[in-house]
Design a protein around this motif. Sequence first.
Motif, PDB file in Angstrom:
ATOM      1  N   CYS A  24      30.834  62.797 100.716  1.00  0.00           N
ATOM      2  CA  CYS A  24      29.389  62.874 100.500  1.00  0.00           C
ATOM      3  C   CYS A  24      28.919  61.637  99.735  1.00  0.00           C
ATOM      4  N   PRO A  25      27.925  60.936 100.243  1.00  0.00           N
ATOM      5  CA  PRO A  25      27.482  59.709  99.560  1.00  0.00           C
ATOM      6  C   PRO A  25      26.934  59.938  98.154  1.00  0.00           C
ATOM      7  N   ILE A  26      26.524  61.153  97.838  1.00  0.00           N
ATOM      8  CA  ILE A  26      26.028  61.430  96.477  1.00  0.00           C
ATOM      9  C   ILE A  26      26.951  62.395  95.745  1.00  0.00           C
ATOM     10  N   GLN A  27      28.142  62.600  96.273  1.00  0.00           N
ATOM     11  CA  GLN A  27      29.185  63.445  95.667  1.00  0.00           C
ATOM     12  C   GLN A  27      28.698  64.831  95.246  1.00  0.00           C
ATOM     13  N   THR A  28      27.903  65.435  96.089  1.00  0.00           N
ATOM     14  CA  THR A  28      27.461  66.798  95.826  1.00  0.00           C
ATOM     15  C   THR A  28      28.662  67.732  95.861  1.00  0.00           C
ATOM     16  N   ASN A  29      28.721  68.667  94.942  1.00  0.00           N
ATOM     17  CA  ASN A  29      29.780  69.673  94.921  1.00  0.00           C
ATOM     18  C   ASN A  29      29.451  70.697  96.006  1.00  0.00           C
ATOM     19  N   ILE A  30      29.861  70.407  97.222  1.00  0.00           N
ATOM     20  CA  ILE A  30      29.485  71.205  98.377  1.00  0.00           C
ATOM     21  C   ILE A  30      29.987  72.646  98.273  1.00  0.00           C
ATOM     22  N   PRO A  31      31.228  72.893  97.856  1.00  0.00           N
ATOM     23  CA  PRO A  31      31.643  74.293  97.705  1.00  0.00           C
ATOM     24  C   PRO A  31      30.761  75.081  96.731  1.00  0.00           C
ATOM     25  N   GLU A  32      30.344  74.448  95.653  1.00  0.00           N
ATOM     26  CA  GLU A  32      29.468  75.142  94.698  1.00  0.00           C
ATOM     27  C   GLU A  32      28.095  75.400  95.310  1.00  0.00           C
TER      28      GLU A  32
ATOM     29  N   LEU B 222      23.750  65.519  89.153  1.00  0.00           N
ATOM     30  CA  LEU B 222      25.155  65.144  89.215  1.00  0.00           C
ATOM     31  C   LEU B 222      25.647  64.534  87.914  1.00  0.00           C
ATOM     32  N   LYS B 223      24.848  63.694  87.294  1.00  0.00           N
ATOM     33  CA  LYS B 223      25.282  63.036  86.068  1.00  0.00           C
ATOM     34  C   LYS B 223      25.463  64.039  84.937  1.00  0.00           C
ATOM     35  N   ASP B 224      24.669  65.116  84.958  1.00  0.00           N
ATOM     36  CA  ASP B 224      24.778  66.145  83.931  1.00  0.00           C
ATOM     37  C   ASP B 224      26.044  66.982  84.102  1.00  0.00           C
TER      38      ASP B 224
END
Length: 56
Positions: A24-32, A52-54
Amino acid sequence: MALHVMDEANQCLGCKKPRCQQGCPIQTNIPEVIRLLKANKLDEAGRMRCCLKDRG
């Protein structure tokens, strides 16, 4: 949600080596996000990509 969508979501959640987040280009936690969507927590799922930074 449609039954086939739920089947796909459950398959994703059972993945032993999820590479979707790395891809994912924005590193979203897809499973979550999937867990939140299944729990009908649409607002929380929508906020996942903006915080994401948080999350570290």
